[in-house]
Design an enzyme around this catalytic site. Structure first.
Site, PDB file in Angstrom:
ATOM      1  N   ASN A 141       0.829  -1.204   0.000  1.00 19.14           N
ATOM      2  CA  ASN A 141       0.000   0.000   0.000  1.00 19.14           C
ATOM      3  C   ASN A 141       0.864   1.255   0.000  1.00 19.14           C
ATOM      4  O   ASN A 141       0.574   2.226  -0.715  1.00 19.14           O
ATOM      5  CB  ASN A 141      -0.915   0.012   1.225  1.00 19.14           C
ATOM      6  CG  ASN A 141      -2.171  -0.814   1.022  1.00 19.14           C
ATOM      7  OD1 ASN A 141      -2.625  -1.003  -0.104  1.00 19.14           O
ATOM      8  ND2 ASN A 141      -2.734  -1.328   2.104  1.00 19.14           N
ATOM      9  N   ASP A 163      -5.760  -2.926  -3.244  1.00 18.59           N
ATOM     10  CA  ASP A 163      -7.099  -3.515  -3.436  1.00 18.59           C
ATOM     11  C   ASP A 163      -7.068  -4.601  -4.505  1.00 18.59           C
ATOM     12  O   ASP A 163      -7.750  -5.632  -4.382  1.00 18.59           O
ATOM     13  CB  ASP A 163      -8.095  -2.423  -3.822  1.00 18.59           C
ATOM     14  CG  ASP A 163      -8.399  -1.473  -2.667  1.00 18.59           C
ATOM     15  OD1 ASP A 163      -8.055  -1.822  -1.507  1.00 18.59           O
ATOM     16  OD2 ASP A 163      -8.977  -0.397  -2.921  1.00 18.59           O
ATOM     17  N   GLU A 221      -5.689  -7.842   5.615  1.00 17.42           N
ATOM     18  CA  GLU A 221      -5.145  -8.732   4.586  1.00 17.42           C
ATOM     19  C   GLU A 221      -5.162 -10.177   5.032  1.00 17.42           C
ATOM     20  O   GLU A 221      -4.460 -11.020   4.462  1.00 17.42           O
ATOM     21  CB  GLU A 221      -3.709  -8.309   4.238  1.00 17.42           C
ATOM     22  CG  GLU A 221      -2.688  -8.529   5.336  1.00 17.42           C
ATOM     23  CD  GLU A 221      -2.606  -7.372   6.335  1.00 17.42           C
ATOM     24  OE1 GLU A 221      -1.610  -7.309   7.065  1.00 17.42           O
ATOM     25  OE2 GLU A 221      -3.551  -6.542   6.395  1.00 17.42           O
TER      26      GLU A 221
END
Length: 585
Positions: A465, A474, A500
């Site tokens: 990220n 995503d 996650e």
């Protein structure tokens, strides 16, 4: 038998000339012959079963009420006019009407017939059966006074008449503040029985269907608690009472002998039916949200018309109440179509059902209103058009309500699906996982079958990220989720545990089989090619495995798998950890 006329005293007026008397007798004879030629008396056997309007003479009372003797004198002078209407109509607020029917009984015995006036809302009906100068029979009927003869439900006013041989004259004086309609019949026993049977079957079918529709919508309201079903139940119920009122059933069954209330029952129920219809339409079409101006107009229309009709009742003006009611029914029918058009313009599919239903109501209500008022010829079919219009409207609105119910069910299912499903990965969320996992856990304990849990976590997801952006993160979550979902059998469960992290519950699977599946998934995730072209992103995932053994709960089994996942992370990530792997090591 009473005589129609009392003999006048023979007084010779001043200036009377005896030599001119024969001229007077000649003039009277000529008038008598002319009167006879104008009124050819039909034979009883020649009369049709249908209404006898074309065989009637009609005389409106223009000033003061006429006695029978005066009416007979007017008839003999040719003042009664004929009509080409099968059913004469005179509108709302008409003065009292005299009707004359002459018929000849050519047999040598008296014949029994039923004189029927189909309309049940007439205030006062005076019936005189004469032969020559004698009154053979007389009746007083109507709903204007409780002491009068009442109408028979569905048939109107029926009088048993014995017709002696020769010419018979029947005079009726009819008065009402409602629409004055005169569907008059003279029937023998077989014809009367057939007509009654037709009415009984027709009303039974009509009321049976409407009551079934009312019960159906009432049960839906009780079960679903949606206002639309209650509004529609009240709307249909008000029409049933209205139909009972103007067909004569209500005066016989619901408020017998209440003549004062009967004077206002029909206009009040017409207004109530229309107002409840507008209320239903406003709620069903959701005008408050989609057409607020139309919603306000409907509200003020209802308030205004209720004020007008109750004002007419307080002022004791039945004629004003009837006029207001008939006009409002026409306005109501047009307004319902207009509301349907507005809804279709807002793109709502339910509006198509509604406008079709509104058009059937418009056609039926307008046909009945104009048939008993002015504008259309009266017929039995037209008289009952409003009832059958509501029947077809009920079918269409039932389809519309069913369509709306399906929409609500689909929306509820979608909401439940969204509440149970992770929107990014389309996997079950944690709450839905436990709902589905409970039966599998119970079955495994009951049948002593193997059950395993796999906990999975994407390695270094925070750095993905941070370095590549949340959109790429995503995509990674979605890609991993697809691999997990594709690996599951129909009996297995996969869910996003949080962030996650993922969980898989595998039915009839031991630790060795679970480890093989986890290793295959680890390799597939490691081989994913994500990221910009030419710069593939390095992905990996760690897995922890636990098999049902001495665990007291599913939570305990999942905690063990999570501990093995932590162990896999500690041992360098991108690996599978479990009790079996530890033993092998």
């Amino acid at each position: 038998m009473p005589s129609l006329f009392r003999p006048l005293p023979r007084v010779r007026p001043a200036g009377f000339l005896p030599e001119r008397r024969w001229w007077i007798w000649l003039a009277l004879l000529w008038l008598a012959l002319a009167s006879t030629s104008r009124a050819e008396v039909p034979a009883l056997s020649a009369l049709p079963e249908q209404a006898l309007g074309r065989h009637l003479g009609i005389l409106p009372e223009m000033k003061q009420p006429l006695t029978l003797a005066e009416a007979v004198a007017q008839q003999q002078q040719g003042q009664f006019r004929s009509t080409e209407q099968v059913v004469p109509k005179f509108g709302i607020g008409s003065p009292p009407i005299w009707l004359h029917l002459a018929v000849s009984n050519d047999s040598d015995q008296a014949v029994r017939r039923q004189l029927q006036l189909e309309i049940s809302w007439l205030d006062r009906i005076e019936v005189y059966h004469t032969q020559g100068t004698k009154v053979v029979g007389q009746w007083l009927a109507g709903d204007g006074d409780a002491s009068f003869q009442h109408p028979l439900p569905g048939l109107g006013y029926v009088f048993d008449v014995q017709l002696p041989p020769g010419r018979n004259d029947i005079y009726l004086r009819v008065a009402t503040t409602d629409p004055l309609v005169a569907p008059l019949r003279l029937l023998d026993a077989a014809q009367a029985a057939t007509l009654k049977q037709q009415h009984d079957y027709g009303y039974g079918l009509l009321y049976g269907f409407l009551l079934a529709l009312i019960a159906y919508n009432a049960m839906l309201f009780i079960g679903l608690r949606e206002r639309g079903y209650l509004d529609y139940t009240l709307y249909l119920g008000s029409f049933v009472i209205l139909h009972l009122a103007y067909s004569g059933h209500a005066y016989a069954w619901l408020w017998p002998g209440q003549a004062v209330f009967q004077q206002y029952a029909i206009p009040l129920m017409m207004v109530t039916f229309s107002c409840l219809g507008l209320r239903f339409a406003s709620g069903f079409l959701n005008l408050r949200q989609h057409a607020p101006l139309a919603h306000r107009l409907v509200y003020w229309l209802i308030v205004s018309i209720l004020g007008l009709v109750f004002g007419a009742v307080l002022l004791r003006s039945p004629q004003a109440a009837v006029t207001i009611a008939f006009l409002f029914v026409l306005i109501f029918s047009v307004t319902m179509v207009w509301l349907g058009i507005i809804t279709i313009r807002h793109g709502r599919i339910a509006g198509r059902y509604f406008i079709a239903a509104a058009l059937t109501t418009l056609l039926g209500s307008t046909t009945t209103a104009l048939a008993v008022w002015q504008g259309l010829p009266y017929s039995t079919l037209a008289f009952h058009a409003a009832g059958w219009g509501v029947v077809f409207e009920g079918i269409l609105l039932a389809l519309a309500l069913a369509y709306r119910m399906r929409q609500h069910q689909n929306a509820r299912l979608q909401a439940e699906q969204l509440a149970r499903t992770d929107p990014l990965t389309s996997l079950l969320n944690r709450r839905a996982f436990f709902e589905h996992a409970g039966p599998l856990w119970s079955a495994a304990l009951r049948n002593q079958r193997p059950l395993s849990v796999i906990m999975a976590d994407i390695d270094h997801f925070k750095s993905i990220n941070d370095n590549h952006g949340h959109a790429t993160g995503d995509k990674v979550l979605a890609a991993v989720s697809r691999r997990l979902a594709e690996a599951c059998r129909n009996s297995d469960i996969a869910a996003r545990w949080g962030g996650e992290e993922f969980v898989m519950l595998l039915q009839d699977t031991d630790a060795r089989q679970a480890a093989q599946l986890a290793e295959r998934l680890r390799a597939e995730i490691e081989g994913l090619k994500l990221g910009p072209t030419g710069y593939p992103m390095k992905l990996s995932a760690s897995f922890g495995i636990a098999q049902l053994g001495e665990h007291e709960s599913l939570d305990q089994l999942i905690r063990e798998a999570d501990q093995w996942l932590y162990q896999a992370k500690q041992n360098g990530r991108n690996r599978v950890a479990g009790a079996l792997q530890t033993e092998s090591a």
